[in-house]
Design a protein around this motif. Structure first.
Motif, PDB file in Angstrom:
ATOM      1  N   ARG A 134      -9.371   8.915   8.441  1.00  0.00           N
ATOM      2  CA  ARG A 134      -8.954   9.117   9.826  1.00  0.00           C
ATOM      3  C   ARG A 134      -9.901   9.909  10.609  1.00  0.00           C
ATOM      4  O   ARG A 134     -10.018   9.642  11.839  1.00  0.00           O
ATOM      5  N   GLY A 139      -8.248   9.313   2.630  1.00  0.00           N
ATOM      6  CA  GLY A 139      -7.271   9.354   3.771  1.00  0.00           C
ATOM      7  C   GLY A 139      -7.690  10.199   4.980  1.00  0.00           C
ATOM      8  O   GLY A 139      -7.724   9.733   6.209  1.00  0.00           O
ATOM      9  N   ASP A 197      -6.349   5.136   1.074  1.00  0.00           N
ATOM     10  CA  ASP A 197      -5.381   6.099   1.818  1.00  0.00           C
ATOM     11  C   ASP A 197      -4.945   7.089   0.770  1.00  0.00           C
ATOM     12  O   ASP A 197      -3.687   6.827   0.219  1.00  0.00           O
ATOM     13  N   SER A 198      -5.580   8.007   0.193  1.00  0.00           N
ATOM     14  CA  SER A 198      -5.292   8.609  -0.901  1.00  0.00           C
ATOM     15  C   SER A 198      -5.223  10.393  -0.450  1.00  0.00           C
ATOM     16  O   SER A 198      -5.717  10.583   0.605  1.00  0.00           O
ATOM     17  N   LEU A 220      -7.130   1.530   6.002  1.00  0.00           N
ATOM     18  CA  LEU A 220      -7.158   2.525   5.082  1.00  0.00           C
ATOM     19  C   LEU A 220      -5.858   1.951   3.980  1.00  0.00           C
ATOM     20  O   LEU A 220      -4.768   1.688   4.562  1.00  0.00           O
ATOM     21  N   SER A 232      -3.681   1.154   0.930  1.00  0.00           N
ATOM     22  CA  SER A 232      -2.897   1.842  -0.636  1.00  0.00           C
ATOM     23  C   SER A 232      -3.244   1.328  -2.019  1.00  0.00           C
ATOM     24  O   SER A 232      -4.065   0.343  -1.830  1.00  0.00           O
ATOM     25  N   THR A 275      -3.083   1.898   8.531  1.00  0.00           N
ATOM     26  CA  THR A 275      -2.943   2.945   7.500  1.00  0.00           C
ATOM     27  C   THR A 275      -1.947   2.280   6.570  1.00  0.00           C
ATOM     28  O   THR A 275      -1.267   1.419   6.943  1.00  0.00           O
ATOM     29  N   ARG A 276      -2.102   2.646   5.311  1.00  0.00           N
ATOM     30  CA  ARG A 276      -1.181   2.258   4.189  1.00  0.00           C
ATOM     31  C   ARG A 276      -1.057   0.789   4.261  1.00  0.00           C
ATOM     32  O   ARG A 276      -0.226   0.291   3.963  1.00  0.00           O
TER      33      ARG A 276
END
Length: 410
Positions: free
Chosen positions: A194, A190, A184-185, A236, A238, A206-207
């Motif tokens: 998606r 990211g 998730d960058s 996703l 981090s 996410t994250r």
């Protein structure tokens, strides 16, 4: 004979200070952990020690470089450690990972992602890494990759998320991975994750910064809250979502797609990178930072070096306090926390606040006259010498590279 236990305040201070030259020796005498007896008789533990497990059960990941070497000194001949080779013949399932591969290499975020995939794969599964185009990485085996799928073609160059989603859909149809993992960058993972979730009809997490069993934890509420939910098929993650693979070496077997991927008619045309003035890039978003400290004597030369290298300028607190750089360019815990891919520190001794601010940088290069300073211990590459002479040499090399490239193009 008295039974009173005498405290050693200096030993306690060394046990707390992980950048002290005697810190590693103090750890070895205490059984490998930073612990000491407090004034009230309570046994204290250092939460910054490598391998420390906090009250929530999370093992600490240390990126400071302060634990490298013995007693804070680097050995001239690096020790070669033969890691055990792991071969997975017939995996029960696959965990698909799509790393960012910025510059053709695995970043620290990518390695964390592969560590999470290795954790989810366990002993029965295998990790499938999907990369696009050419790469320069030679350490997929030590990153936990069991299967490598390299998808090549000019249509995947540059910004081509729609074409990449089509390729990933083909991977999904052929290999049917149990989980998809993407970073998730801001480097593309990211957005691609998606888009892939929308194409597959999945509801992604996410994250994500922690995944255990059938549950995962992600950041929510502008990063102020944790969101607990079941482990979905598409994740996703981090940075620092898991500890990178470091104790095993895996046999990487290449795989290929059985069918050709359909050519997408792009609705977006990639016109290539846009020239950006490095001085206008916020330090928190800069990829390459040239930072100066008290050891820089010729600041005009420093500015010319930053312009020649195309680097964003930064500074230590001492340089800012002395008026050589504005306060907005201060790097560290009391300034700006940076996440550059390359951080070039010139004449910076390495105060603990400064080292905290560069903890998330991928590669740190230090130029200093003092081979025993803390910045040298933190650096991935150290150059011992006069900063003015080294900066002048860097300017000449950069200009020669540009002139040579222009002649080759002609």
């Amino acid at each position: 004979m008295s039974d009173i236990i005498r405290r050693d305040p200096r030993a306690e201070w060394i046990a707390r200070n992980r950048l002290h030259p005697l810190h590693a020796a103090m750890q070895s005498t205490q059984g490998g952990e930073s612990r000491w007896m407090g004034p009230s008789g309570v046994l204290r533990k250092n939460p910054h020690a490598v391998g420390f497990i906090g009250p929530n059960g999370i093992k600490r990941i240390d990126r400071s470089g302060g634990q490298q070497g013995t007693g804070g000194k680097r050995s001239s001949a690096p020790e070669v450690v033969q890691l055990p080779l792991v071969t997975i013949e017939q995996p029960a399932f696959l965990i698909a990972v799509v790393p960012d591969m910025v510059g053709g290499r695995l970043s620290s975020h990518d390695r964390d992602l592969l560590g999470l995939a290795r954790k989810l794969a366990g002993n029965d599964g295998a990790v499938l890494a999907v990369i696009f185009g050419e790469h320069k990485e030679s350490a997929f085996d030590t990153a936990g990759v069991d299967r490598l799928l390299q998808i090549e073609g000019n249509e995947y160059d540059g910004y081509a998320p729609e074409q990449r989603v089509l390729a990933l859909r083909s991977v999904n149809s052929q290999f049917a991975p149990r989980h998809w993992l993407l970073p998730d960058s801001r480097s593309g993972g990211g957005e691609l994750g998606r888009r892939l979730a929308a194409s597959l009809g999945e509801r992604p997490a996410t994250r994500v910064w922690q995944a255990e069993g059938e549950r995962c934890v992600g950041r929510a509420g502008a990063g102020q809250q944790d969101l607990h939910r079941g482990l979905p098929r598409l994740i996703l993650a981090s940075a620092e979502c898991a500890e990178p693979v470091s104790e095993t070496r895996h046999e990487v077997r290449p795989v290929a797609l059985a069918n050709n991927v359909a050519r997408n008619l792009p609705r977006i045309e990639d016109l290539g990178p846009v020239a950006v003035d490095p001085a206008q890039i916020p330090m928190s978003e800069a990829e390459f930072i040239l930072s100066g400290g008290n050891g820089v004597k010729d600041w005009d030369l420093f500015h010319r070096a930053a312009a020649a290298l195309g680097a964003t300028e930064g500074a230590s607190r001492v340089a800012v306090d002395d008026g050589h750089m504005p306060r907005a360019r201060q790097v560290g815990a009391t300034g700006t926390w940076v996440t550059a891919r390359v951080y070039l520190a010139v004449g910076i001794s390495g105060a603990i606040q400064h080292l905290q601010g560069i903890g998330s940088c991928d590669k740190v290069v230090a130029i200093n006259l003092d081979p025993g300073c803390d910045m040298i211990k933190r650096a991935d590459l150290s150059v011992i010498g006069d900063s003015a002479a080294i900066l002048q040499a860097l300017i000449e090399l950069a200009e020669a590279h540009r002139n040579g490239g222009a002649r080759d193009a002609a």
